[in-house]
Design a protein around this motif. Structure first.
Motif, mmCIF file in Angstrom:
data_model
loop_
_atom_site.group_PDB
_atom_site.id
_atom_site.type_symbol
_atom_site.label_atom_id
_atom_site.label_comp_id
_atom_site.label_asym_id
_atom_site.label_seq_id
_atom_site.Cartn_x
_atom_site.Cartn_y
_atom_site.Cartn_z
ATOM 1 N N GLN A 57 0.831 -1.207 0.000
ATOM 2 C CA GLN A 57 0.000 0.000 0.000
ATOM 3 C C GLN A 57 0.865 1.256 0.000
ATOM 4 O O GLN A 57 0.522 2.255 -0.636
ATOM 5 C CB GLN A 57 -0.957 -0.008 1.188
ATOM 6 C CG GLN A 57 -2.096 -0.984 1.032
ATOM 7 C CD GLN A 57 -2.994 -1.058 2.263
ATOM 8 O OE1 GLN A 57 -2.776 -0.388 3.270
ATOM 9 N NE2 GLN A 57 -4.026 -1.901 2.184
ATOM 10 N N LYS A 58 1.993 1.198 0.697
ATOM 11 C CA LYS A 58 2.918 2.331 0.682
ATOM 12 C C LYS A 58 3.429 2.565 -0.737
ATOM 13 O O LYS A 58 3.512 3.696 -1.198
ATOM 14 C CB LYS A 58 4.098 2.087 1.627
ATOM 15 C CG LYS A 58 3.753 2.234 3.086
ATOM 16 C CD LYS A 58 4.975 1.989 3.961
ATOM 17 C CE LYS A 58 4.638 2.155 5.427
ATOM 18 N NZ LYS A 58 5.818 1.979 6.292
ATOM 19 N N VAL A 118 11.405 5.494 -9.793
ATOM 20 C CA VAL A 118 10.837 6.274 -8.686
ATOM 21 C C VAL A 118 10.531 7.679 -9.197
ATOM 22 O O VAL A 118 11.417 8.376 -9.689
ATOM 23 C CB VAL A 118 11.809 6.305 -7.481
ATOM 24 C CG1 VAL A 118 11.316 7.275 -6.413
ATOM 25 C CG2 VAL A 118 11.969 4.897 -6.902
ATOM 26 N N ASN A 119 9.280 8.079 -9.094
ATOM 27 C CA ASN A 119 8.849 9.389 -9.581
ATOM 28 C C ASN A 119 9.160 10.519 -8.598
ATOM 29 O O ASN A 119 9.530 11.608 -9.001
ATOM 30 C CB ASN A 119 7.344 9.396 -9.862
ATOM 31 C CG ASN A 119 6.969 8.484 -10.996
ATOM 32 O OD1 ASN A 119 7.750 8.220 -11.898
ATOM 33 N ND2 ASN A 119 5.752 7.968 -10.962
ATOM 34 N N ASP A 120 8.970 10.253 -7.324
ATOM 35 C CA ASP A 120 9.147 11.280 -6.298
ATOM 36 C C ASP A 120 10.074 10.725 -5.225
ATOM 37 O O ASP A 120 9.640 10.003 -4.321
ATOM 38 C CB ASP A 120 7.787 11.669 -5.718
ATOM 39 C CG ASP A 120 7.851 12.865 -4.783
ATOM 40 O OD1 ASP A 120 8.908 13.076 -4.141
ATOM 41 O OD2 ASP A 120 6.838 13.579 -4.669
ATOM 42 N N VAL A 121 11.343 11.053 -5.342
ATOM 43 C CA VAL A 121 12.363 10.515 -4.437
ATOM 44 C C VAL A 121 12.069 10.892 -2.992
ATOM 45 O O VAL A 121 12.072 10.031 -2.098
ATOM 46 C CB VAL A 121 13.771 10.990 -4.869
ATOM 47 C CG1 VAL A 121 14.812 10.664 -3.809
ATOM 48 C CG2 VAL A 121 14.148 10.367 -6.202
ATOM 49 N N GLN A 123 9.279 11.857 -1.471
ATOM 50 C CA GLN A 123 8.067 11.225 -0.934
ATOM 51 C C GLN A 123 8.307 9.736 -0.678
ATOM 52 O O GLN A 123 7.860 9.187 0.330
ATOM 53 C CB GLN A 123 6.884 11.427 -1.889
ATOM 54 C CG GLN A 123 5.563 10.911 -1.352
ATOM 55 C CD GLN A 123 5.088 11.648 -0.101
ATOM 56 O OE1 GLN A 123 5.535 12.740 0.230
ATOM 57 N NE2 GLN A 123 4.179 11.029 0.627
ATOM 58 N N THR A 124 9.025 9.075 -1.578
ATOM 59 C CA THR A 124 9.330 7.651 -1.397
ATOM 60 C C THR A 124 10.216 7.452 -0.173
ATOM 61 O O THR A 124 9.985 6.540 0.626
ATOM 62 C CB THR A 124 9.994 7.076 -2.662
ATOM 63 O OG1 THR A 124 9.103 7.269 -3.772
ATOM 64 C CG2 THR A 124 10.307 5.599 -2.511
ATOM 65 N N TYR A 135 18.984 6.402 -1.466
ATOM 66 C CA TYR A 135 18.305 6.966 -2.633
ATOM 67 C C TYR A 135 17.503 5.875 -3.343
ATOM 68 O O TYR A 135 18.080 4.906 -3.848
ATOM 69 C CB TYR A 135 19.349 7.552 -3.590
ATOM 70 C CG TYR A 135 18.753 8.357 -4.704
ATOM 71 C CD1 TYR A 135 18.583 9.726 -4.567
ATOM 72 C CD2 TYR A 135 18.367 7.753 -5.894
ATOM 73 C CE1 TYR A 135 18.035 10.479 -5.603
ATOM 74 C CE2 TYR A 135 17.815 8.496 -6.923
ATOM 75 C CZ TYR A 135 17.651 9.853 -6.769
ATOM 76 O OH TYR A 135 17.102 10.595 -7.783
ATOM 77 N N PRO A 136 16.181 6.013 -3.388
ATOM 78 C CA PRO A 136 15.349 5.022 -4.094
ATOM 79 C C PRO A 136 15.474 5.194 -5.606
ATOM 80 O O PRO A 136 15.303 6.293 -6.129
ATOM 81 C CB PRO A 136 13.935 5.336 -3.603
ATOM 82 C CG PRO A 136 13.978 6.778 -3.211
ATOM 83 C CD PRO A 136 15.383 7.067 -2.776
#
Length: 168
Positions: A57-58, A118-121, A123-124, A135-136
């Motif tokens: 869900q995350k 990853v679109n938003d580092v 936020q992730t 770093y994702p």
């Protein structure tokens, strides 16, 4: 599977069944990532296995491309552990190589994947409680394709070698 068959048969699957990979399969895939080359063998990869409903869900809260996969591998890299060279850092390259090895290993054993950058580092990092130096890089959906997944392998077009190769 022969390597040529692996690279020719791998495709991004965008619809998964509920069947989860077993522990032996996951270990095989993770071992392929562990064996991936990294700059100066620094091995900055940090891998997170998302298999609980809460973890999935995350992922869904920060990226729309899980496609019902019952498991996801979040590939990250520790920027502080990576190699620094000529004013740069190898963490992105290292993590990408690791993810590619894992993706091909999954194909080798009959599992399917879909690479989702990853679109938003920030936020992730926040959602998964990652330290600032972690770093994702990508989410790697993992599972078995749904019976009604429509393969596009036959329509896969590739540029010719001549269009991308320059001999100097």
């Amino acid at each position: 599977m022969e390597f040529k068959t692996v690279i020719e048969s791998r495709e991004s699957v965008r619809k998964y069944s509920n069947q989860k990979p077993n522990e032996e399969q996951v270990k095989y895939i993770l071992e392929a990532g562990r064996m991936a080359p990294t700059a100066f063998n620094k091995q900055p990869q940090r891998i997170y296995i998302l298999k609980s409903e809460e973890a999935l869900q995350k992922m869904d809260s920060v990226h729309p491309c899980r496609y019902g996969a019952p498991m996801v591998i979040l590939v990250c890299a520790d920027k502080d552990a990576a190699s620094n060279f000529q004013g740069g850092n190898s963490y992105l390259m290292d993590g990408t190589i690791v993810a590619t090895h894992m993706m091909l290993a999954a194909t080798d054993i009959g599992l399917d994947t879909c690479w989702a950058g990853v679109n938003d580092v920030e936020q992730t990092q926040k959602v998964f409680n990652l330290q600032e130096n972690i770093y994702p890089i990508c989410f790697l959906d993992l599972g078995y394709r749904s019976d009604d997944f429509k393969s596009l392998l036959g329509n896969k077009k590739r540029n010719s070698l001549d269009s991308m190769i320059n001999i100097l």
